[in-house]
Design a protein around this motif. Structure first.
Motif, PDB file in Angstrom:
ATOM      1  N   VAL A 136       0.863  -1.178   0.000  1.00 51.93           N
ATOM      2  CA  VAL A 136       0.000   0.000   0.000  1.00 51.93           C
ATOM      3  C   VAL A 136       0.897   1.224   0.000  1.00 51.93           C
ATOM      4  O   VAL A 136       1.928   1.267   0.676  1.00 51.93           O
ATOM      5  N   CYS A 138       1.143   5.724  -0.350  1.00 52.55           N
ATOM      6  CA  CYS A 138       0.430   6.981  -0.174  1.00 52.55           C
ATOM      7  C   CYS A 138       0.433   7.787  -1.476  1.00 52.55           C
ATOM      8  O   CYS A 138       0.965   7.354  -2.500  1.00 52.55           O
ATOM      9  N   THR A 139      -0.164   8.978  -1.425  1.00 54.74           N
ATOM     10  CA  THR A 139      -0.265   9.849  -2.595  1.00 54.74           C
ATOM     11  C   THR A 139       0.198  11.253  -2.208  1.00 54.74           C
ATOM     12  O   THR A 139       0.706  11.470  -1.114  1.00 54.74           O
ATOM     13  N   SER A 261      -5.257   2.002  -8.415  1.00 58.44           N
ATOM     14  CA  SER A 261      -5.737   3.151  -7.653  1.00 58.44           C
ATOM     15  C   SER A 261      -7.223   3.324  -7.918  1.00 58.44           C
ATOM     16  O   SER A 261      -7.734   2.934  -8.974  1.00 58.44           O
ATOM     17  N   ASN A 263     -11.133   3.743  -5.536  1.00 59.10           N
ATOM     18  CA  ASN A 263     -12.059   2.933  -4.736  1.00 59.10           C
ATOM     19  C   ASN A 263     -11.314   1.962  -3.820  1.00 59.10           C
ATOM     20  O   ASN A 263     -11.705   0.806  -3.645  1.00 59.10           O
ATOM     21  N   VAL A 264     -10.235   2.448  -3.225  1.00 59.87           N
ATOM     22  CA  VAL A 264      -9.445   1.622  -2.309  1.00 59.87           C
ATOM     23  C   VAL A 264      -9.850   1.938  -0.879  1.00 59.87           C
ATOM     24  O   VAL A 264      -9.791   3.092  -0.439  1.00 59.87           O
ATOM     25  N   ASN A 265     -10.278   0.931  -0.154  1.00 59.55           N
ATOM     26  CA  ASN A 265     -10.569   1.084   1.265  1.00 59.55           C
ATOM     27  C   ASN A 265     -10.297  -0.258   1.943  1.00 59.55           C
ATOM     28  O   ASN A 265      -9.865  -1.220   1.291  1.00 59.55           O
ATOM     29  N   VAL A 269      -9.331  -3.503  -0.426  1.00 57.73           N
ATOM     30  CA  VAL A 269      -7.900  -3.585  -0.698  1.00 57.73           C
ATOM     31  C   VAL A 269      -7.419  -5.029  -0.840  1.00 57.73           C
ATOM     32  O   VAL A 269      -6.514  -5.322  -1.640  1.00 57.73           O
ATOM     33  N   SER A 281      -2.277   2.402  -4.440  1.00 51.07           N
ATOM     34  CA  SER A 281      -2.191   3.750  -3.889  1.00 51.07           C
ATOM     35  C   SER A 281      -3.551   4.209  -3.404  1.00 51.07           C
ATOM     36  O   SER A 281      -4.585   3.945  -4.023  1.00 51.07           O
ATOM     37  N   THR A 282      -3.522   4.897  -2.264  1.00 52.29           N
ATOM     38  CA  THR A 282      -4.756   5.413  -1.690  1.00 52.29           C
ATOM     39  C   THR A 282      -4.459   6.646  -0.854  1.00 52.29           C
ATOM     40  O   THR A 282      -3.470   6.687  -0.127  1.00 52.29           O
ATOM     41  N   SER A 283      -5.327   7.650  -0.971  1.00 45.80           N
ATOM     42  CA  SER A 283      -5.204   8.838  -0.128  1.00 45.80           C
ATOM     43  C   SER A 283      -5.792   8.603   1.250  1.00 45.80           C
ATOM     44  O   SER A 283      -5.595   9.400   2.170  1.00 45.80           O
ATOM     45  N   LYS A 284      -6.503   7.498   1.420  1.00 39.10           N
ATOM     46  CA  LYS A 284      -7.181   7.249   2.695  1.00 39.10           C
ATOM     47  C   LYS A 284      -6.190   7.183   3.867  1.00 39.10           C
ATOM     48  O   LYS A 284      -6.494   7.629   4.967  1.00 39.10           O
TER      49      LYS A 284
END
Length: 301
Positions: A136, A138-139, A261, A263-265, A269, A281-284
């Motif tokens: 995983v 980050c962005t 990338s 709809n990643v949660n 995932v 990649s996920t901004s979450k």
């Protein structure tokens, strides 16, 4: 596979960040509540305690907060960045002038709570996909001014870092492709511009664009908003393009890296990782992480 070393945040890197935060908090007149109620001769001992289970990040930032307010405050860290803690664990003990401890408290806790929250949330994503080879990542969706330390926290939680800014890697997105005149044209232009150490990644929306990208040989392809079935097909296309067996594909260096990338949660995932992509990649993990509950408790004799 060799376990990676923990990332390090040097005191020098923490100091500038914390100095600005302290100046923001102390304002024009300093901590007038503390000045009004606590005499300068008073001393205090206090503990920073975790009230939840989690992964700790931000120890050096907390240390800098107390040191910059008053170098005489004794700062005793009982845990390190990246350590997993349980509710009730003492993280740090401080001792010194009471005014100094109370004035530095909020800034120290803000960094610890926020960054430990990022590390803890990232660890939850990493645990969901630990049985796969996917990482995983980050962005650039980070809080202004906190990007470097948020990305530091992501690594402590078991994630990886994407580019830090617009200047350290080339990521060709849909609008770049539209203006440049196509996927291949954009990649060719990027390769002509970039230095030999600069990676080139291109975002694609469908498998036809992916095939066009593969022919142009980027370093990585970002598969945007594709469901697990399409992602699995994309992995198969990549493997076939490089002429690799399924066993060889995993270990082969130099092939195009695939990143998923969209709809990643925590609910999606695992299925994404099981398609065989390399990165997710996920901004979450930076934008949706809740703080870890940490409090400062003064010892009362």
């Amino acid at each position: 596979m060799t376990e990676p070393f923990r990332p390090v945040l040097l005191p020098l890197m923490a100091e500038e960040q914390v100095r600005a935060s302290l100046l923001e908090d102390l304002g024009r007149a300093g901590d007038i509540t503390t000045y009004a109620t606590i005499g300068p001769e008073k001393r205090a001992r206090a503990a920073l305690n975790s009230r939840e289970d989690g992964v700790i990040a931000g120890i050096e930032l907390a240390r800098a907060a107390f040191r910059l307010v008053d170098p005489s405050v004794v700062f005793d860290a009982r845990v390190g960045d990246g350590d997993r803690v349980r509710a009730g664990d003492a993280l740090i003990r401080v001792e010194g002038p009471a005014r100094s401890i109370l004035s530095a408290e909020r800034v120290a806790l803000n960094y610890l709570m926020h960054l430990s929250g990022v590390a803890t949330y990232t660890a939850r994503f990493a645990a969901e996909i630990a049985h796969t080879r996917a990482r995983v990542t980050c962005t650039r969706k980070t809080l202004p001014g906190l990007r470097a330390v948020e990305k530091f926290a992501v690594r402590l939680g078991g994630g990886s870092n994407h580019r830090f800014g617009l200047d350290d890697a080339i990521l060709i997105k849909d609008n770049h492709i539209a203006v440049a005149g196509g996927v291949a044209a954009a990649i060719d232009a990027a390769r002509a511009y970039a230095g030999h150490l600069v990676k080139i990644e291109v975002e694609v929306d469908n498998l036809d664009q992916m095939r066009e990208a593969l022919a142009a040989r980027p370093d990585a392809i970002l598969l945007d908003n594709m469901g697990p079935d399409l992602l699995a097909e994309a992995v198969g296309i990549n493997r076939a393009h490089h002429g690799l067996s399924e066993a060889d594909y995993v270990a082969t260096a130099g092939r195009v890296v695939l990143e998923a990338s969209g709809n990643v949660n925590l609910q999606t995932v695992r299925a994404i990782a099981e398609t065989g992509v390399d990165f997710i990649s996920t901004s979450k993990i930076t934008m949706a992480a809740t703080t870890l509950d940490i409090g400062l408790d003064v010892d009362i004799d």
